[in-house]
Design a protein around this motif. Structure first.
Motif, PDB file in Angstrom:
ATOM      1  N   THR A  69       9.669  14.745   6.689  1.00  0.00           N
ATOM      2  CA  THR A  69       8.271  14.408   6.919  1.00  0.00           C
ATOM      3  C   THR A  69       8.072  13.807   8.307  1.00  0.00           C
ATOM      4  O   THR A  69       6.937  13.708   8.773  1.00  0.00           O
ATOM      5  CB  THR A  69       7.792  13.406   5.850  1.00  0.00           C
ATOM      6  OG1 THR A  69       8.666  12.253   5.855  1.00  0.00           O
ATOM      7  CG2 THR A  69       7.818  14.028   4.465  1.00  0.00           C
ATOM      8  N   HIS A  70       9.153  13.403   8.946  1.00  0.00           N
ATOM      9  CA  HIS A  70       9.133  12.943  10.343  1.00  0.00           C
ATOM     10  C   HIS A  70       9.787  14.037  11.184  1.00  0.00           C
ATOM     11  O   HIS A  70      11.010  14.123  11.305  1.00  0.00           O
ATOM     12  CB  HIS A  70       9.886  11.613  10.472  1.00  0.00           C
ATOM     13  CG  HIS A  70       9.929  11.062  11.865  1.00  0.00           C
ATOM     14  ND1 HIS A  70       8.795  10.721  12.570  1.00  0.00           N
ATOM     15  CD2 HIS A  70      10.986  10.794  12.685  1.00  0.00           C
ATOM     16  CE1 HIS A  70       9.143  10.268  13.757  1.00  0.00           C
ATOM     17  NE2 HIS A  70      10.457  10.302  13.860  1.00  0.00           N
TER      18      HIS A  70
ATOM     19  N   VAL B  25      -2.902  -0.555 -10.457  1.00  0.00           N
ATOM     20  CA  VAL B  25      -3.775   0.229 -11.347  1.00  0.00           C
ATOM     21  C   VAL B  25      -4.721   1.088 -10.526  1.00  0.00           C
ATOM     22  O   VAL B  25      -4.971   2.260 -10.856  1.00  0.00           O
ATOM     23  CB  VAL B  25      -4.555  -0.708 -12.289  1.00  0.00           C
ATOM     24  CG1 VAL B  25      -5.627   0.065 -13.057  1.00  0.00           C
ATOM     25  CG2 VAL B  25      -3.609  -1.386 -13.262  1.00  0.00           C
ATOM     26  N   LYS B  26      -5.244   0.507  -9.448  1.00  0.00           N
ATOM     27  CA  LYS B  26      -6.147   1.273  -8.602  1.00  0.00           C
ATOM     28  C   LYS B  26      -5.432   2.464  -7.981  1.00  0.00           C
ATOM     29  O   LYS B  26      -5.957   3.583  -7.948  1.00  0.00           O
ATOM     30  CB  LYS B  26      -6.711   0.365  -7.516  1.00  0.00           C
ATOM     31  CG  LYS B  26      -7.762   1.024  -6.635  1.00  0.00           C
ATOM     32  CD  LYS B  26      -8.352   0.030  -5.662  1.00  0.00           C
ATOM     33  CE  LYS B  26      -9.426   0.691  -4.803  1.00  0.00           C
ATOM     34  NZ  LYS B  26     -10.027  -0.267  -3.840  1.00  0.00           N
ATOM     35  N   LEU B  27      -4.211   2.208  -7.461  1.00  0.00           N
ATOM     36  CA  LEU B  27      -3.428   3.310  -6.899  1.00  0.00           C
ATOM     37  C   LEU B  27      -3.094   4.347  -7.967  1.00  0.00           C
ATOM     38  O   LEU B  27      -3.170   5.556  -7.726  1.00  0.00           O
ATOM     39  CB  LEU B  27      -2.151   2.764  -6.274  1.00  0.00           C
ATOM     40  CG  LEU B  27      -2.330   1.858  -5.044  1.00  0.00           C
ATOM     41  CD1 LEU B  27      -0.993   1.285  -4.614  1.00  0.00           C
ATOM     42  CD2 LEU B  27      -2.980   2.614  -3.899  1.00  0.00           C
ATOM     43  N   ALA B  28      -2.737   3.828  -9.166  1.00  0.00           N
ATOM     44  CA  ALA B  28      -2.430   4.755 -10.260  1.00  0.00           C
ATOM     45  C   ALA B  28      -3.659   5.545 -10.661  1.00  0.00           C
ATOM     46  O   ALA B  28      -3.572   6.744 -10.964  1.00  0.00           O
ATOM     47  CB  ALA B  28      -1.884   3.982 -11.455  1.00  0.00           C
TER      48      ALA B  28
ATOM     49  N   ALA C  67       2.950  15.739  -0.991  1.00  0.00           N
ATOM     50  CA  ALA C  67       2.454  15.112  -2.217  1.00  0.00           C
ATOM     51  C   ALA C  67       3.345  13.938  -2.627  1.00  0.00           C
ATOM     52  O   ALA C  67       2.853  12.865  -3.021  1.00  0.00           O
ATOM     53  CB  ALA C  67       2.384  16.142  -3.341  1.00  0.00           C
ATOM     54  N   ALA C  68       4.674  14.115  -2.545  1.00  0.00           N
ATOM     55  CA  ALA C  68       5.591  13.026  -2.906  1.00  0.00           C
ATOM     56  C   ALA C  68       5.451  11.850  -1.947  1.00  0.00           C
ATOM     57  O   ALA C  68       5.467  10.688  -2.366  1.00  0.00           O
ATOM     58  CB  ALA C  68       7.027  13.536  -2.916  1.00  0.00           C
ATOM     59  N   TYR C  69       5.307  12.129  -0.665  1.00  0.00           N
ATOM     60  CA  TYR C  69       5.155  11.066   0.330  1.00  0.00           C
ATOM     61  C   TYR C  69       3.863  10.290   0.104  1.00  0.00           C
ATOM     62  O   TYR C  69       3.819   9.064   0.287  1.00  0.00           O
ATOM     63  CB  TYR C  69       5.167  11.694   1.725  1.00  0.00           C
ATOM     64  CG  TYR C  69       5.078  10.701   2.856  1.00  0.00           C
ATOM     65  CD1 TYR C  69       6.190   9.996   3.274  1.00  0.00           C
ATOM     66  CD2 TYR C  69       3.875  10.478   3.518  1.00  0.00           C
ATOM     67  CE1 TYR C  69       6.121   9.078   4.320  1.00  0.00           C
ATOM     68  CE2 TYR C  69       3.790   9.566   4.557  1.00  0.00           C
ATOM     69  CZ  TYR C  69       4.910   8.870   4.953  1.00  0.00           C
ATOM     70  OH  TYR C  69       4.828   7.963   5.970  1.00  0.00           O
ATOM     71  N   LYS C  70       2.848  10.967  -0.319  1.00  0.00           N
ATOM     72  CA  LYS C  70       1.573  10.309  -0.561  1.00  0.00           C
ATOM     73  C   LYS C  70       1.640   9.379  -1.753  1.00  0.00           C
ATOM     74  O   LYS C  70       1.037   8.294  -1.767  1.00  0.00           O
ATOM     75  CB  LYS C  70       0.480  11.366  -0.770  1.00  0.00           C
ATOM     76  CG  LYS C  70      -0.917  10.790  -0.891  1.00  0.00           C
ATOM     77  CD  LYS C  70      -1.954  11.905  -0.996  1.00  0.00           C
ATOM     78  CE  LYS C  70      -3.367  11.315  -1.091  1.00  0.00           C
ATOM     79  NZ  LYS C  70      -4.384  12.394  -1.194  1.00  0.00           N
ATOM     80  N   ARG C  71       2.400   9.773  -2.782  1.00  0.00           N
ATOM     81  CA  ARG C  71       2.512   8.935  -3.976  1.00  0.00           C
ATOM     82  C   ARG C  71       3.482   7.778  -3.762  1.00  0.00           C
ATOM     83  O   ARG C  71       3.264   6.676  -4.276  1.00  0.00           O
ATOM     84  CB  ARG C  71       2.969   9.785  -5.165  1.00  0.00           C
ATOM     85  CG  ARG C  71       1.923  10.724  -5.706  1.00  0.00           C
ATOM     86  CD  ARG C  71       2.347  11.296  -7.051  1.00  0.00           C
ATOM     87  NE  ARG C  71       3.594  12.037  -6.946  1.00  0.00           N
ATOM     88  CZ  ARG C  71       3.658  13.347  -6.721  1.00  0.00           C
ATOM     89  NH1 ARG C  71       2.553  14.046  -6.555  1.00  0.00           N
ATOM     90  NH2 ARG C  71       4.830  13.960  -6.638  1.00  0.00           N
ATOM     91  N   ALA C  72       4.565   8.001  -3.042  1.00  0.00           N
ATOM     92  CA  ALA C  72       5.587   6.966  -2.842  1.00  0.00           C
ATOM     93  C   ALA C  72       5.206   6.143  -1.614  1.00  0.00           C
ATOM     94  O   ALA C  72       5.560   6.487  -0.486  1.00  0.00           O
ATOM     95  CB  ALA C  72       6.961   7.615  -2.666  1.00  0.00           C
ATOM     96  N   HIS C  73       4.498   5.035  -1.832  1.00  0.00           N
ATOM     97  CA  HIS C  73       3.879   4.301  -0.729  1.00  0.00           C
ATOM     98  C   HIS C  73       4.878   3.559   0.134  1.00  0.00           C
ATOM     99  O   HIS C  73       4.558   3.223   1.282  1.00  0.00           O
ATOM    100  CB  HIS C  73       2.845   3.314  -1.290  1.00  0.00           C
ATOM    101  CG  HIS C  73       1.811   3.956  -2.157  1.00  0.00           C
ATOM    102  ND1 HIS C  73       0.773   4.698  -1.646  1.00  0.00           N
ATOM    103  CD2 HIS C  73       1.667   3.981  -3.513  1.00  0.00           C
ATOM    104  CE1 HIS C  73       0.017   5.151  -2.633  1.00  0.00           C
ATOM    105  NE2 HIS C  73       0.543   4.737  -3.783  1.00  0.00           N
ATOM    106  N   ASP C  74       6.060   3.271  -0.370  1.00  0.00           N
ATOM    107  CA  ASP C  74       7.020   2.483   0.400  1.00  0.00           C
ATOM    108  C   ASP C  74       7.965   3.339   1.233  1.00  0.00           C
ATOM    109  O   ASP C  74       8.663   2.811   2.097  1.00  0.00           O
ATOM    110  CB  ASP C  74       7.843   1.585  -0.532  1.00  0.00           C
ATOM    111  CG  ASP C  74       6.996   0.467  -1.128  1.00  0.00           C
ATOM    112  OD1 ASP C  74       6.147  -0.073  -0.403  1.00  0.00           O
ATOM    113  OD2 ASP C  74       7.169   0.144  -2.314  1.00  0.00           O
TER     114      ASP C  74
END
Length: 737
Positions: free
Chosen positions: A105-106, A452-455, A81-88
């Motif tokens: 995650t790797h 905004v779209k990502l949020a 879930a954290a990896y999905k939200r933190a795009h960088d």
């Protein structure tokens, strides 16, 4: 006048600067704004990355910090879930106290151990703080092959240069491992460049450099810390750092990446160029005047330099926001262009009118000459106006109409944010400047709308989870409510049993009290009788003692009689001996001694009688002494029996006293039990009130859960509406900022 540029390069630049010198305050404001906005973007981005790690670290702390497959299974959804939200972030991984990667995650990264010689050891040591209190650390940039192996995620540029966010699991406490986030360093270049909305597309370059190293002491001040636009092959002048930038002092190029390979020096002097050097020395540097200063290409540039520290990064960084002096002051305004036509056309027609007047003056009357001149001026005015109209329509109105159409499409609320104005279609005047700033604004708007779209997507996902959680909470609350109701029913039954127990205990206390009173009377009577027995036994003991004393005295008298008899026996023996001697002496004397012999015979008879009597008395005394001994022994046995009786009386007395005390203790225990039951009863009354209140609260909780469920539905509707609004704008899906 032209300083190090020379007159051939310096004169055109000086002319451009002089023509647009009124723009200097505006250009200063532009570079100040670029530097401030880019620095704020870096700071906000860094804080956002830390917030992602803080939330994940909190979830990890709540589930435990040790290793093991069970916890790895529990961590997987949290990391996902954290990896999905933190795009960088391209990787999130967990280090234990010894530097071992226990989860990542790797997956191929798991099991690797970072020892003291690793590239990140300085960052880990700084985060551990020598065991005095762990702290966060933003470490980098540094080269890491794992970054290149994982590949890019949010940036179109990628190499092995890495930023590592180190978040201790025990903040401000002993080192217990850390949660780490890996970010490709090229993300920083994307943050500060924003290519599609670059203010100076031909030459402008924003780059980071080391100002004061703290952890990276091997990096010299002035060394590049971010990717340059001249590495990206996006530079419009045809040269870039990958292929090599040509200067009079050689070719400047990089082998793999700009970071750590390039030092911003003036090739003519070999020292840091003035922009970087003055920024490091002063902390800030703004210079937008002619002739600018030389960069590493030995090209005159102007701009703004600042130094700053990103959150939890111990190193001091610098940033330069630059543009070539030629491009910045290349502008030729509309007023200047119109002035040229306004001077050219009247001058040309004035010459034509003068020539016409000269040619007609000697051949035609003055009136016709004046008329001809008037006609020429009228024609000149008409032609000039028409030409100015056509040129204004082509160079001013049409570009403004294109800009107006572009703005109108976006102003209607259904604009295409992927589109940009082609600045090459505009003249190098205010219309091109306007187009550039509109592109910059649309670029910023697209970035905002994308965020905004990502949020909105995150909100929708969070809302869905909240909806599921609310439903699960409502179900759990209902089940808890049922269990609490059952518990309250059981408590009520238990309270009833406690009330019955209280009544039974009270009855038992009354019964025991009556039995205690009866037993106390009987014990008091027995104590009186035992007391009297004790008195009698004491009297008997005294009497026996007196008799024993009398017998003892009598035995002593008998002993004394035995002593007297022994004396008498000795006297009798002596008398008998004297009588025998007297008889012998009387026989020797003869007749004269007969009388004495008779006396001697009588004395001997008396001695014999005394002896016999003494023997008889001695026998009697011995018999008396034996009986006295037997009596004394009997009296001693009697005394012992009396003593035992006295002891038995004392024991009986103690037993009765203890019985009385036991009854008192029994009464005390019963009283305590009753008091306890009364307290329990009082608590039961309070529990009844509390149970009723708890039941009410549970019902209220059920109602609140229902309200949360309804609110979740409302949030879902709002999120869908937000997504609908955002969906009206087309954005570049691959663009992350």
């Amino acid at each position: 006048m032209f300083h190090w540029l020379g007159w051939r390069k310096g004169l055109p630049l000086w002319r451009s600067y002089r023509l647009n010198r009124r723009l200097k305050p505006e250009i200063e404001h532009i570079f100040e704004g670029i530097a401030e906005n880019r620095m704020q973007a870096l700071n906000d981005w860094t804080l956002d990355c830390w917030r992602h790690l803080e939330r994940l670290a909190e979830h990890i702390r709540s589930s435990g910090t040790g290793g093991g497959p069970e916890l790895a299974v529990a961590w997987a959804p949290l990391f996902e879930a954290a990896y999905k939200r933190a795009h960088d972030f391209t990787e999130l991984f967990l280090l234990d106290e010894a530097g071992l990667v226990v989860y990542s995650t790797h997956a191929p990264h798991e099991g690797k151990r970072y020892s003291s010689g690793a590239a990140v050891s300085a960052g880990l040591d700084y985060a551990a703080a020598g065991g005095e209190g762990a702290r966060k650390c933003l470490f980098g940039p540094y080269a890491d092959d794992v970054t290149a192996e994982i590949g890019p995620r949010s940036s179109s540029f990628h190499d092995k240069m890495t930023l590592l966010f180190i978040h201790p699991l025990a903040d401000r406490g002993p080192w217990k491992g850390a949660l780490c986030g890996r970010v490709p360093n090229d993300v920083l270049g994307d943050l500060i460049q924003r290519e599609s909305g670059h203010v100076y597309p031909d030459s402008g370059d924003n780059y980071l450099f080391m100002a004061k190293p703290v952890l990276h002491t091997h990096i010299a001040p002035g060394t590049a810390l971010s990717r340059s636009r001249f590495e990206d092959r996006t530079f419009t002048q045809g040269e870039n750092l990958k292929d090599g930038v040509t200067t009079d002092w050689g070719i400047v190029s990089v082998k793999e990446h700009t970071e750590l390979e390039l030092v911003f020096t003036d090739p003519a002097t070999g020292r840091l160029h003035p922009g970087v050097a003055n920024t490091i020395a002063n902390g800030s540097n703004l210079f937008v005047e002619f002739p600018g200063y030389s960069d590493y290409r030995h090209i005159p540039v102007i701009g703004k330099g600042v130094t700053f520290q990103l959150p939890h990064c111990p190193d001091l960084w610098g940033m330069m926001c630059e543009g070539d002096l030629e491009e910045v002051y290349r502008l030729r305004g509309i007023a200047l262009r119109l002035l040229r036509w306004q001077l050219l056309l009247p001058s040309a027609f004035a010459v034509v009118a003068a020539l016409a007047a000269y040619a007609l003056a000697e051949r035609v009357p003055p009136a016709l000459t004046a008329a001809a001149v008037f006609a020429i001026h009228a024609a000149a005015i008409g032609i000039g106006a028409w030409l100015l109209y056509r040129r204004s329509d082509k160079r001013i109105v049409r570009p403004l109409r294109d800009i107006n159409r572009f703005i109108r499409l976006n102003a209607e609320g259904k604009g295409d944010l992927t589109q940009r104005l082609d600045t090459c279609e505009f003249d190098n005047d205010e219309t091109r400047e306007l187009a550039k700033w509109i592109n910059n604004m649309i670029d910023s708007l697209e970035g905002i709308m994308l965020q905004v779209k990502l949020a909105a997507g995150d909100v929708a996902e969070s809302q869905q989870r909240m909806k599921q959680s609310a439903a699960a909470t409502a179900g759990s609350t209902e089940r808890v409510g049922g269990k609490v109701s059952d518990m309250l029913h059981g408590i009520r039954l238990q309270l009833k049993d406690i009330d019955v127990a209280k009544d039974v205990a009270d009855e038992m206390r009354q019964t025991l009290k009556a039995l205690e009173e009866k037993a106390a009377a009987q014990i008091a009577l027995a104590q009186g009788e035992v007391g009297r027995i004790g008195d009698k036994m004491s009297h008997i003991s005294s009497t026996v003692a007196q008799a024993n004393e009398t017998i003892r005295v009598f035995a002593e008298t008998a002993n004394q009689i035995r002593d007297v008899l022994q004396v008498i026996e000795r006297i009798s023996a002596q008398t008998n001996l004297l009588a025998l001697n007297a008889s012998i002496e009387a026989a020797r004397v003869g007749e004269h001694g007969k009388g004495f012999a008779v006396v001697a015979a009588e004395i001997r008879k008396l001695a014999d009688m005394t002896r016999q009597s003494t023997e008889e008395v001695h026998g009697i005394v011995m018999h008396i002494y034996e009986h006295a001994g037997e009596a004394q022994a009997s009296m001693a046995e009697g005394t012992k029996v009396v003593a035992e009786g006295t002891e038995l009386v004392a024991v009986a007395t103690d037993t009765l006293n203890e019985a009385t005390a036991d009854d008192s203790r029994k009464t005390q225990v019963v009283d305590e039990v009753v008091a306890l039951m009364e307290r329990i009863a009082a608590v039961s009354m309070e529990n009844r009130a509390i149970s009723a209140e708890v039941e009410g609260k549970v019902q209220e909780l059920i109602a609140n859960s229902t309200g949360v469920r309804h609110t979740s539905h409302n949030v879902e509707a709002i999120t869908l509406f937000l997504q609908q609004l955002v969906g009206q704008f087309r954005v570049t899906e691959t663009r992350k900022r």
